[in-house]
Write a protein that holds these residues in place. Structure first.
Motif, PDB file in Angstrom:
ATOM      1  N   THR A  11      -8.966  25.855  78.978  1.00 36.65           N
ATOM      2  CA  THR A  11      -8.443  26.674  77.884  1.00 36.65           C
ATOM      3  C   THR A  11      -8.069  25.873  76.640  1.00 36.65           C
ATOM      4  OG1 THR A  11      -7.603  28.242  79.525  1.00 36.65           O
ATOM      5  CG2 THR A  11      -6.756  28.443  77.281  1.00 36.65           C
ATOM      6  N   PRO A  12      -7.345  24.743  76.742  1.00 32.21           N
ATOM      7  CA  PRO A  12      -6.953  24.014  75.528  1.00 32.21           C
ATOM      8  C   PRO A  12      -8.133  23.522  74.707  1.00 32.21           C
ATOM      9  CG  PRO A  12      -5.671  23.283  77.423  1.00 32.21           C
ATOM     10  CD  PRO A  12      -6.787  24.127  77.960  1.00 32.21           C
ATOM     11  N   LEU A  13      -9.283  23.315  75.342  1.00 31.07           N
ATOM     12  CA  LEU A  13     -10.447  22.805  74.619  1.00 31.07           C
ATOM     13  C   LEU A  13     -10.954  23.819  73.602  1.00 31.07           C
ATOM     14  CD1 LEU A  13     -12.466  21.023  77.451  1.00 31.07           C
ATOM     15  CD2 LEU A  13     -10.635  20.128  75.996  1.00 31.07           C
ATOM     16  N   GLY A  14     -10.681  25.084  73.822  1.00 34.37           N
ATOM     17  CA  GLY A  14     -11.134  26.120  72.914  1.00 34.37           C
ATOM     18  C   GLY A  14     -10.516  26.025  71.531  1.00 34.37           C
ATOM     19  N   SER A  15      -9.422  25.264  71.386  1.00 30.79           N
ATOM     20  CA  SER A  15      -8.759  25.109  70.093  1.00 30.79           C
ATOM     21  C   SER A  15      -9.332  23.960  69.272  1.00 30.79           C
ATOM     22  CB  SER A  15      -7.252  24.869  70.292  1.00 30.79           C
ATOM     23  OG  SER A  15      -7.011  23.580  70.843  1.00 30.79           O
ATOM     24  N   LEU A  16     -10.261  23.197  69.852  1.00 30.89           N
ATOM     25  CA  LEU A  16     -10.804  22.008  69.170  1.00 30.89           C
ATOM     26  C   LEU A  16     -12.012  22.422  68.336  1.00 30.89           C
ATOM     27  CD1 LEU A  16     -10.545  19.507  72.168  1.00 30.89           C
ATOM     28  CD2 LEU A  16      -8.794  20.152  70.491  1.00 30.89           C
ATOM     29  N   SER A  17     -11.746  23.097  67.246  1.00 29.50           N
ATOM     30  CA  SER A  17     -12.787  23.802  66.489  1.00 29.50           C
ATOM     31  C   SER A  17     -13.811  22.892  65.820  1.00 29.50           C
ATOM     32  CB  SER A  17     -12.129  24.690  65.429  1.00 29.50           C
ATOM     33  OG  SER A  17     -11.273  23.919  64.591  1.00 29.50           O
ATOM     34  N   SER A  18     -13.499  21.605  65.634  1.00 27.92           N
ATOM     35  CA  SER A  18     -14.434  20.681  64.980  1.00 27.92           C
ATOM     36  C   SER A  18     -15.260  19.875  65.971  1.00 27.92           C
ATOM     37  CB  SER A  18     -13.661  19.713  64.056  1.00 27.92           C
ATOM     38  OG  SER A  18     -12.987  20.409  63.038  1.00 27.92           O
ATOM     39  N   LEU A  19     -15.066  20.116  67.262  1.00 23.74           N
ATOM     40  CA  LEU A  19     -15.705  19.286  68.280  1.00 23.74           C
ATOM     41  C   LEU A  19     -17.227  19.389  68.232  1.00 23.74           C
ATOM     42  CD1 LEU A  19     -14.262  17.488  70.353  1.00 23.74           C
ATOM     43  CD2 LEU A  19     -14.745  19.220  72.077  1.00 23.74           C
ATOM     44  N   GLN A  20     -17.892  18.221  68.178  1.00 23.61           N
ATOM     45  CA  GLN A  20     -19.343  18.144  68.171  1.00 23.61           C
ATOM     46  C   GLN A  20     -19.901  17.583  69.473  1.00 23.61           C
ATOM     47  OE1 GLN A  20     -20.366  15.776  64.741  1.00 23.61           O
ATOM     48  NE2 GLN A  20     -19.634  17.288  63.291  1.00 23.61           N
ATOM     49  N   GLU A  21     -19.091  16.804  70.168  1.00 21.40           N
ATOM     50  CA  GLU A  21     -19.537  16.197  71.421  1.00 21.40           C
ATOM     51  C   GLU A  21     -18.419  16.250  72.452  1.00 21.40           C
ATOM     52  OE1 GLU A  21     -21.058  11.860  73.170  1.00 21.40           O
ATOM     53  OE2 GLU A  21     -21.199  12.309  71.025  1.00 21.40           O
ATOM     54  N   LEU A  22     -18.747  16.698  73.646  1.00 23.29           N
ATOM     55  CA  LEU A  22     -17.765  16.785  74.726  1.00 23.29           C
ATOM     56  C   LEU A  22     -18.348  16.210  76.004  1.00 23.29           C
ATOM     57  CD1 LEU A  22     -15.137  17.799  76.048  1.00 23.29           C
ATOM     58  CD2 LEU A  22     -16.247  20.024  76.363  1.00 23.29           C
ATOM     59  N   TYR A  23     -17.622  15.268  76.585  1.00 23.60           N
ATOM     60  CA  TYR A  23     -17.981  14.667  77.876  1.00 23.60           C
ATOM     61  C   TYR A  23     -16.766  14.845  78.770  1.00 23.60           C
ATOM     62  CZ  TYR A  23     -18.932  10.871  81.266  1.00 23.60           C
ATOM     63  OH  TYR A  23     -19.131  10.133  82.417  1.00 23.60           O
ATOM     64  N   ILE A  24     -16.939  15.531  79.888  1.00 28.22           N
ATOM     65  CA  ILE A  24     -15.823  15.683  80.823  1.00 28.22           C
ATOM     66  C   ILE A  24     -16.352  15.620  82.241  1.00 28.22           C
ATOM     67  CG2 ILE A  24     -15.945  18.211  80.557  1.00 28.22           C
ATOM     68  CD1 ILE A  24     -12.918  18.256  81.176  1.00 28.22           C
ATOM     69  N   ASP A  25     -15.755  14.748  83.048  1.00 26.15           N
ATOM     70  CA  ASP A  25     -16.191  14.632  84.438  1.00 26.15           C
ATOM     71  C   ASP A  25     -14.979  14.605  85.355  1.00 26.15           C
ATOM     72  OD1 ASP A  25     -15.590  11.823  85.732  1.00 26.15           O
ATOM     73  OD2 ASP A  25     -16.150  11.376  83.671  1.00 26.15           O
ATOM     74  N   GLY A  26     -15.222  14.949  86.590  1.00 27.69           N
ATOM     75  CA  GLY A  26     -14.136  14.879  87.561  1.00 27.69           C
ATOM     76  C   GLY A  26     -14.348  15.729  88.784  1.00 27.69           C
ATOM     77  N   THR A  27     -14.366  17.056  88.626  1.00 25.77           N
ATOM     78  CA  THR A  27     -14.353  17.921  89.795  1.00 25.77           C
ATOM     79  C   THR A  27     -15.699  18.008  90.499  1.00 25.77           C
ATOM     80  OG1 THR A  27     -14.730  19.845  88.369  1.00 25.77           O
ATOM     81  CG2 THR A  27     -12.463  19.345  88.952  1.00 25.77           C
ATOM     82  N   ILE A  28     -16.740  17.384  89.944  1.00 27.77           N
ATOM     83  CA  ILE A  28     -18.009  17.348  90.665  1.00 27.77           C
ATOM     84  C   ILE A  28     -17.871  16.530  91.945  1.00 27.77           C
ATOM     85  CG2 ILE A  28     -18.889  15.331  89.414  1.00 27.77           C
ATOM     86  CD1 ILE A  28     -21.672  16.527  89.630  1.00 27.77           C
TER      87      ILE A  28
END
Length: 237
Positions: A138-155
């Motif tokens: 949910t908090p990521l939805g507020s990052l309106s200028s984001l061009q690149e996102l890398y998130i790992d963990g629950t895999i």
């Protein structure tokens, strides 16, 4: 984009998780040169109170400390920040870092929430590594200028995130690497259909082929989906 894919294939992780050329390791701020612009603070770095004299710094790698964040918020040239997060799950909000464009969070497996990212509206690049305990995006939805996102963990962990829906708000997103698993009852790529600028997508291979085909048809700049191990899915598969 080709260069990005090559670096990802070689390292098996986002390029900015590796060593950075020209980074000066500092164990005592009293000895730090006034010309150093790329700085890495050791975990036991001394004389942090003198750091406020170094407004020339453009890139900082350091352990998370709330008092250090207050100092860095006053650095006008600081655009790139890499934080080594503590074992404590409590992280104070980072929204005061309005000048930061690139943020890397390392060893965040103890974090249960990403709420501390809320409101970082100028952030363009975000990497969250080892996000084992995160169950909400949910908090990521507020990052309106984001061009690149890398998130790992629950895999590689037991936890799952509730939904990808918050990512549908990131209309500037061009590169997306998601090594996380979504709860089975909500496992769909439909929230990503709104990301019309998306040109690179790397996923955990948890979805059916029809899901991959549907998003490839929806997004005009996306011609393939990448997975670990060098696997790819295209409409010609």
């Amino acid at each position: 984009m080709v260069a990005y894919r090559k670096r990802l294939a070689v390292n098996g992780k986002a390029p900015y998780l590796g060593p950075f050329p020209g980074l000066v390791e500092c164990s005592d701020v009293a000895t730090l040169s006034g010309t150093s612009v790329f700085v890495s603070l050791t975990s036991k770095c001394r004389h942090l109170e003198k750091l406020s004299d170094h407004h020339q710094i453009e890139r900082m790698h350091c352990p998370y400390r709330e008092d250090l964040i207050d100092i860095l918020a006053r650095f006008p040239n600081l655009k790139h920040l890499q934080l080594r997060l503590p074992r404590s799950p409590e992280i104070a909000p980072l929204a005061q870092l309005t000048q930061i464009e690139s943020l890397v969070l390392k060893c965040s497996k103890h974090q249960k929430s990403l709420d501390f990212l809320q409101g970082m509206a100028n952030l363009r690049f975000l990497c969250v590594s080892e996000a084992m305990g995160i169950d909400r995006l949910t908090p990521l939805g507020s990052l309106s200028s984001l061009q690149e996102l890398y998130i790992d963990g629950t895999i590689s962990g037991r936890n799952t995130v509730q939904t990808l829906a918050p990512l549908g708000k990131l209309h500037s997103l061009e590169y997306l690497l998601l090594l996380i698993r979504v709860a089975k009852q909500r496992r769909t790529l439909k929230p990503l259909y709104k990301l019309t600028k998306l040109a690179f997508l790397h996923l955990s291979d948890d979805y059916v082929a029809t899901e991959y085909n549907a998003i490839l048809r929806k997004l005009p700049l996306l011609d393939e989906i990448c997975f670990n191990g060098g696997k790819r899915h295209t409409l010609n598969n």
